[in-house]
Design a protein around this motif. Structure first.
Motif, mmCIF file in Angstrom:
data_model
loop_
_atom_site.group_PDB
_atom_site.id
_atom_site.type_symbol
_atom_site.label_atom_id
_atom_site.label_comp_id
_atom_site.label_asym_id
_atom_site.label_seq_id
_atom_site.Cartn_x
_atom_site.Cartn_y
_atom_site.Cartn_z
ATOM 1 N N MET A 1 52.063 30.653 41.500
ATOM 2 C CA MET A 1 52.171 32.092 40.709
ATOM 3 C C MET A 1 50.853 32.788 40.653
ATOM 4 N N LEU A 2 49.825 31.763 40.888
ATOM 5 C CA LEU A 2 48.454 32.499 40.756
ATOM 6 C C LEU A 2 48.233 33.808 41.606
ATOM 7 N N PRO A 3 48.625 33.732 42.821
ATOM 8 C CA PRO A 3 48.457 35.055 43.631
ATOM 9 C C PRO A 3 49.267 36.156 43.106
ATOM 10 N N TRP A 4 50.337 36.014 42.266
ATOM 11 C CA TRP A 4 51.056 37.048 41.979
ATOM 12 C C TRP A 4 50.512 37.487 40.471
ATOM 13 N N LEU A 5 49.845 36.710 39.741
ATOM 14 C CA LEU A 5 48.915 37.181 38.672
ATOM 15 C C LEU A 5 47.652 37.858 39.174
ATOM 16 N N PHE A 6 47.014 37.472 40.216
ATOM 17 C CA PHE A 6 45.855 37.999 40.781
ATOM 18 C C PHE A 6 46.378 39.561 41.263
ATOM 19 N N LEU A 7 47.453 39.669 41.669
ATOM 20 C CA LEU A 7 48.055 41.126 42.155
ATOM 21 C C LEU A 7 48.274 41.991 40.927
ATOM 22 N N LEU A 8 48.924 41.350 40.069
ATOM 23 C CA LEU A 8 48.909 41.851 38.561
ATOM 24 C C LEU A 8 47.743 42.442 38.147
ATOM 25 N N HIS A 9 46.574 41.587 38.144
ATOM 26 C CA HIS A 9 45.258 41.841 37.738
ATOM 27 C C HIS A 9 44.889 43.066 38.559
ATOM 28 N N PHE A 10 44.990 42.739 39.664
ATOM 29 C CA PHE A 10 44.200 44.077 40.689
ATOM 30 C C PHE A 10 45.017 45.402 40.391
ATOM 31 N N LEU A 11 46.283 45.402 40.292
ATOM 32 C CA LEU A 11 46.901 46.652 39.946
ATOM 33 C C LEU A 11 46.607 47.134 38.762
ATOM 34 N N SER A 12 46.599 46.349 37.587
ATOM 35 C CA SER A 12 46.098 46.788 36.451
ATOM 36 C C SER A 12 44.724 47.319 36.516
ATOM 37 N N PHE B 1 41.421 30.897 43.158
ATOM 38 C CA PHE B 1 41.742 31.834 42.130
ATOM 39 C C PHE B 1 41.048 31.592 41.045
ATOM 40 N N TRP B 2 40.594 30.570 40.768
ATOM 41 C CA TRP B 2 40.097 30.185 39.449
ATOM 42 C C TRP B 2 38.837 31.059 38.853
ATOM 43 N N PRO B 3 38.361 31.977 39.798
ATOM 44 C CA PRO B 3 37.254 32.914 39.232
ATOM 45 C C PRO B 3 37.960 34.012 38.156
ATOM 46 N N LEU B 4 39.460 34.103 38.321
ATOM 47 C CA LEU B 4 40.155 34.788 37.309
ATOM 48 C C LEU B 4 40.014 34.412 35.973
ATOM 49 N N CYS B 5 39.642 33.177 35.659
ATOM 50 C CA CYS B 5 39.976 32.266 34.451
ATOM 51 C C CYS B 5 38.657 32.143 33.816
ATOM 52 N N THR B 6 37.615 32.810 34.376
ATOM 53 C CA THR B 6 36.144 32.730 33.978
ATOM 54 C C THR B 6 35.443 33.802 33.256
#
Length: 312
Positions: free
Chosen positions: A260-271, A306-311
């Motif tokens: 799931m994390l890569p997809w959330l990372f992609l959504l974050h990048f697109l946003s 991907f955990w830097p996304l959570c910090t």
């Protein structure tokens, strides 16, 4: 009791000097006009669902029309396969809801092919309900719509992935889909020992404090419910469905989260690259809103990347 909802996707055969068969539309209407019309049979089968009684006797409804009329209708009551019809109706409704609310479902086997349902005999007042890849079995006492959606979701997920997967993971995703379709975090079920609530604060670090796969599953399903409340049902449904389809031979909570994390990372990048677009995810504070979900699941992941996304 009676079942008064339209009987859609229902095979109907009108008989006279010849037999004419049709499938009812979403309003429950059909058109079948044999010569010297005599009677009508309605079978609990159609393009998306077929329902049997527990002894594998095909559930059918037959009545003779003695009234000189071009229109013939009936209701399903307590002596005319009501239990089986209830399952048939909600299986078809589940198919429509999955098709309307889950991107990618239209390519699933169950989009164009019927899934089989079994209603246990009226004398067997069972609360047990199960899914067996192409069939669901719904106990007499447990025929709640959410239960039928839950078991239906199991089989849709099995077909999507190509087989069954880890118990708590598949219970979590089936609960997620069933509860999301009804917009209620507490699914109606008969067996209080299996009661669940997706609006919870259960954490992965407490995994060993819980017993059955259904109970443990609330850790993941609760986090997915939070994610849905942050991202919206449409995006989260598509994400969960995509992740299920990509799960490998190892499919624990950790594997689910890793996928799931890569997809959330992609959504974050697109946003982050669409800040000027009205209604973009970043305008909604997307990543901040799902931060709580990440914290709940952080120990599930095998990956550190991907955990830097959570910090933030």
């Amino acid at each position: 009791p009676t079942m008064t909802e339209p009987s859609k996707y229902n095979k109907v055969t009108a008989r006279g000097d010849n037999s004419v068969t049709d499938i009812t539309d979403t309003s429950g209407d059909y058109s079948a006009n044999p010569t010297n019309f005599d009677d009508v049979i309605s079978y609990l089968m159609g393009p998306y669902a077929e329902v049997f009684e527990d002894k594998a006797h095909f559930a059918a409804k037959e009545r003779t029309n003695y009234i000189s009329s071009s229109t013939y209708s009936w209701t399903w009551d307590s002596i005319d396969h009501l239990h089986e019809y209830h399952i048939f109706y909600w299986m078809n409704q589940a198919r429509d809801d999955f098709h309307s609310n889950i991107t990618g479902f239209s390519t699933n086997h169950y989009y164009d092919n019927p899934m089989y349902g079994v209603g246990e005999h009226a004398n067997d007042h069972s609360a047990n309900s199960t899914a067996i890849e192409s069939k669901i079995n719904i106990g007499m006492l447990n025929k709640f719509p959410e239960v039928i959606y839950h078991e239906y979701a199991h089989n849709v997920s099995y077909e999507n992935r190509g087989g069954q997967f880890d118990g708590p993971t598949q219970e979590a995703t089936s609960d997620y889909f069933a509860c999301t379709m009804f917009n209620d975090p507490v699914p109606n079920i008969y067996d209080i020992d299996h009661a669940r609530d997706l609006d919870n604060s259960m954490y992965y670090e407490d995994y060993n404090d819980y017993g059955s796969p259904h109970e443990v599953s609330q850790i993941l399903s609760g986090a997915l419910w939070d994610l849905k409340n942050s991202m919206g049902a449409s995006t989260t449904n598509a994400l969960v469905y995509e992740v299920i389809g990509g799960l490998g031979s190892s499919n624990t909570f950790a594997d689910f989260m890793d996928d799931m994390l890569p997809w959330l990372f992609l959504l974050h990048f697109l946003s982050e690259n669409s800040r000027t677009k009205q209604g973009s995810l970043s305008d909604l504070g997307y990543m901040q809103q799902v931060h709580y979900c990440f914290i709940r699941l952080q120990l599930m992941s095998n990956s550190d990347f991907f955990w830097p996304l959570c910090t933030f």
